[in-house]
Design a protein around this motif. Structure first.
Motif, PDB file in Angstrom:
ATOM      1  N   GLN B  11      57.681  85.046  31.779  1.00 57.38           N
ATOM      2  CA  GLN B  11      58.008  86.463  31.895  1.00 57.38           C
ATOM      3  C   GLN B  11      57.954  86.919  33.354  1.00 57.38           C
ATOM      4  OE1 GLN B  11      59.445  88.577  30.240  1.00 57.38           O
ATOM      5  NE2 GLN B  11      58.912  90.547  31.127  1.00 57.38           N
ATOM      6  N   GLN B  14      61.107  86.019  34.994  1.00 58.04           N
ATOM      7  CA  GLN B  14      62.181  86.917  34.564  1.00 58.04           C
ATOM      8  C   GLN B  14      62.164  88.202  35.391  1.00 58.04           C
ATOM      9  OE1 GLN B  14      64.563  86.581  32.203  1.00 58.04           O
ATOM     10  NE2 GLN B  14      63.975  84.527  31.565  1.00 58.04           N
ATOM     11  N   ILE B  15      60.972  88.672  35.675  1.00 56.51           N
ATOM     12  CA  ILE B  15      60.851  89.889  36.488  1.00 56.51           C
ATOM     13  C   ILE B  15      61.352  89.617  37.907  1.00 56.51           C
ATOM     14  CG2 ILE B  15      59.172  91.446  37.576  1.00 56.51           C
ATOM     15  CD1 ILE B  15      57.658  91.462  34.944  1.00 56.51           C
ATOM     16  N   LEU B  18      65.039  89.749  38.344  1.00 53.79           N
ATOM     17  CA  LEU B  18      65.683  91.057  38.367  1.00 53.79           C
ATOM     18  C   LEU B  18      65.850  91.585  39.787  1.00 53.79           C
ATOM     19  CD1 LEU B  18      63.932  92.843  35.360  1.00 53.79           C
ATOM     20  CD2 LEU B  18      66.257  91.980  35.445  1.00 53.79           C
ATOM     21  N   ASP B  20      67.211  92.210  43.372  1.00 49.13           N
ATOM     22  CA  ASP B  20      68.547  92.135  43.957  1.00 49.13           C
ATOM     23  C   ASP B  20      68.544  92.954  45.250  1.00 49.13           C
ATOM     24  OD1 ASP B  20      69.862  94.415  41.419  1.00 49.13           O
ATOM     25  OD2 ASP B  20      68.555  94.794  43.126  1.00 49.13           O
ATOM     26  N   THR B  22      69.482  95.920  45.844  1.00 43.40           N
ATOM     27  CA  THR B  22      68.996  97.297  45.727  1.00 43.40           C
ATOM     28  C   THR B  22      67.481  97.353  45.530  1.00 43.40           C
ATOM     29  OG1 THR B  22      69.479  97.317  43.361  1.00 43.40           O
ATOM     30  CG2 THR B  22      71.149  98.250  44.816  1.00 43.40           C
ATOM     31  N   SER B  23      66.913  96.339  44.924  1.00 38.85           N
ATOM     32  CA  SER B  23      65.449  96.292  44.770  1.00 38.85           C
ATOM     33  C   SER B  23      64.920  94.927  45.177  1.00 38.85           C
ATOM     34  CB  SER B  23      65.022  96.551  43.327  1.00 38.85           C
ATOM     35  OG  SER B  23      65.841  97.454  42.676  1.00 38.85           O
ATOM     36  N   PHE B  26      61.268  94.168  43.938  1.00 38.67           N
ATOM     37  CA  PHE B  26      61.012  94.647  42.571  1.00 38.67           C
ATOM     38  C   PHE B  26      59.759  94.021  41.959  1.00 38.67           C
ATOM     39  CE2 PHE B  26      61.801  96.736  38.735  1.00 38.67           C
ATOM     40  CZ  PHE B  26      61.699  95.848  37.673  1.00 38.67           C
ATOM     41  N   VAL B  30      56.489  96.005  40.586  1.00 39.49           N
ATOM     42  CA  VAL B  30      56.026  95.952  39.194  1.00 39.49           C
ATOM     43  C   VAL B  30      54.572  95.509  39.134  1.00 39.49           C
ATOM     44  CG1 VAL B  30      56.309  94.814  36.962  1.00 39.49           C
ATOM     45  CG2 VAL B  30      58.309  95.565  38.227  1.00 39.49           C
ATOM     46  N   LEU B  33      52.428  98.336  40.037  1.00 40.27           N
ATOM     47  CA  LEU B  33      52.308  99.261  38.899  1.00 40.27           C
ATOM     48  C   LEU B  33      51.325  98.713  37.882  1.00 40.27           C
ATOM     49  CD1 LEU B  33      56.029 100.257  38.187  1.00 40.27           C
ATOM     50  CD2 LEU B  33      54.224 101.760  39.025  1.00 40.27           C
ATOM     51  N   PHE B  34      51.439  97.404  37.637  1.00 44.81           N
ATOM     52  CA  PHE B  34      50.547  96.762  36.687  1.00 44.81           C
ATOM     53  C   PHE B  34      49.087  96.979  37.075  1.00 44.81           C
ATOM     54  CE2 PHE B  34      48.718  93.850  33.762  1.00 44.81           C
ATOM     55  CZ  PHE B  34      47.785  93.115  34.466  1.00 44.81           C
ATOM     56  N   SER B  72      53.593  92.053  29.433  1.00 47.03           N
ATOM     57  CA  SER B  72      54.807  92.515  30.107  1.00 47.03           C
ATOM     58  C   SER B  72      55.052  91.885  31.464  1.00 47.03           C
ATOM     59  CB  SER B  72      54.763  94.030  30.288  1.00 47.03           C
ATOM     60  OG  SER B  72      54.740  94.659  29.032  1.00 47.03           O
ATOM     61  N   ILE B  73      53.991  91.509  32.180  1.00 45.18           N
ATOM     62  CA  ILE B  73      54.248  90.856  33.463  1.00 45.18           C
ATOM     63  C   ILE B  73      54.038  89.353  33.398  1.00 45.18           C
ATOM     64  CG2 ILE B  73      53.728  92.873  34.897  1.00 45.18           C
ATOM     65  CD1 ILE B  73      51.206  91.170  35.789  1.00 45.18           C
TER      66      ILE B  73
END
Lengths: 175, 137
Positions: B11, B14-15, B18, B20, B22-23, B26, B30, B33-34, B72-73
């Motif tokens: 997972q 996968q994060i 994401l 790119d 623009t981020s 990222f 995340v 935030l976690f 989630s992470i």
């Protein structure tokens, strides 16, 4: 001013299909259907027929991490995203007209307070909101739960962790 | 990622995928935030265990949220410890819960350390100012 309006108004635009769009539509999926609701994004060459497709997705999830991830996945697919941390808040903002022109709601199932299932029911009971497709996400694979959601009118049920491929598969249907 | 093997699962990759133009940061965002969230959740559990002794349902409900975040992470080790805590709640084993909770906190601290090192390493290896995983890693 119903939030549902944009979802329905996309349909007539299916008729303004240019050569480029027709090529795109000639995928196996398009050939199999003939589904009138399906709209191919069009940047028409004709001067007065510029159609800019920007779908607005409302994402509801109590987890800050999950909100960030689902928003990123959606934005990477060029959707406009509004994130909200609870179902009650989502309904509140929709009711107040502070969130408008929603083309799809994607919500977590298990949330403190109102669950995603309850949100789904409220949306489907609302004359203003009922046309908005609602997708439920859950980290638990419980067949009864999935069936109940689909019976209640959910567009789809996604197992977490949600992948970009899940979302693009989903959104190509919603369009 | 070798040093974080076992701590993070697919997972997390996968994060990272994401990320790119623009981020470009990222994954780090995340993770940040976690940790903001997990610190709050750990404190909630701690307070619940103090204020509401043997209130296993309450303890479990709090831990469910923390566990969800870990999932989630892709924080698999920490996720496992959260599960063990919840098992102890299910068995109404207060002692077991205390022990599990210490392990959860320990894994939390280790994970933070590892991720901080990881992003620092990426920053040194990658373009100036971004913590981006090199392509094709």
């Amino acid at each position: 001013m119903a939030a549902a309006a944009p979802a329905l108004s996309l349909a007539p635009m299916a008729t303004t299909v240019t050569a480029a769009a027709a090529q795109k539509a000639a995928s196996p999926k398009a050939a199999a259907g003939g589904d009138v609701r399906k709209v191919v994004p069009v940047m028409a060459a004709a001067a007065d027929e510029v159609v800019v497709q920007e779908l607005h997705v409302l994402a509801v999830d109590d987890s800050v991490v999950d909100r960030a991830v689902i928003a990123k996945i959606l934005r990477s697919s060029k959707y406009r995203v509004t994130t909200v941390e609870s179902a009650t808040r989502a309904l509140e903002l929709l009711g107040l007209g502070l969130i408008t022109n929603v083309n799809m709601i994607i919500t977590d199932y298990w949330m403190p307070g109102m669950t995603g299932y309850e949100l789904l029911k409220r949306v489907k009971e609302s004359s203003e909101l009922k046309e908005i497709p609602v997708v439920i996400m859950s980290s638990e694979n419980v067949p009864n739960r999935i069936n109940r959601c689909l019976e209640e009118g959910a567009e789809d049920f996604l197992l977490k962790p949600v992948r970009p491929s899940d979302v693009s598969r989903l959104c190509s249907r919603i369009r | 990622m070798q040093r974080t093997k076992g701590y993070l699962d697919e997972q997390f990759c996968q994060i990272e995928d994401l990320q790119d133009e623009t981020s470009p940061n990222f994954a780090e965002e995340v993770v940040s935030l976690f940790f903001k969230d997990s610190v709050r959740l750990v404190t909630n559990i701690e307070q619940a265990m103090e204020k509401y002794p043997e209130d296993f349902n309450r303890w479990d409900a709090h831990m469910q949220q923390l566990k969800g975040s870990c999932y989630s992470i892709g924080a698999s080790k920490m996720n496992n410890e959260c599960t063990l805590f919840r098992n102890n709640c299910g068995q109404e084993n207060a002692e077991g819960c205390m022990r599990s909770f210490q392990k959860v906190k320990r894994e939390h601290a280790i994970l933070r350390q590892k991720l901080e090192s990881y992003f620092q390493l990426l920053r040194q290896a990658g373009p100036a100012g971004t913590a981006t995983r090199p392509a094709g890693k």
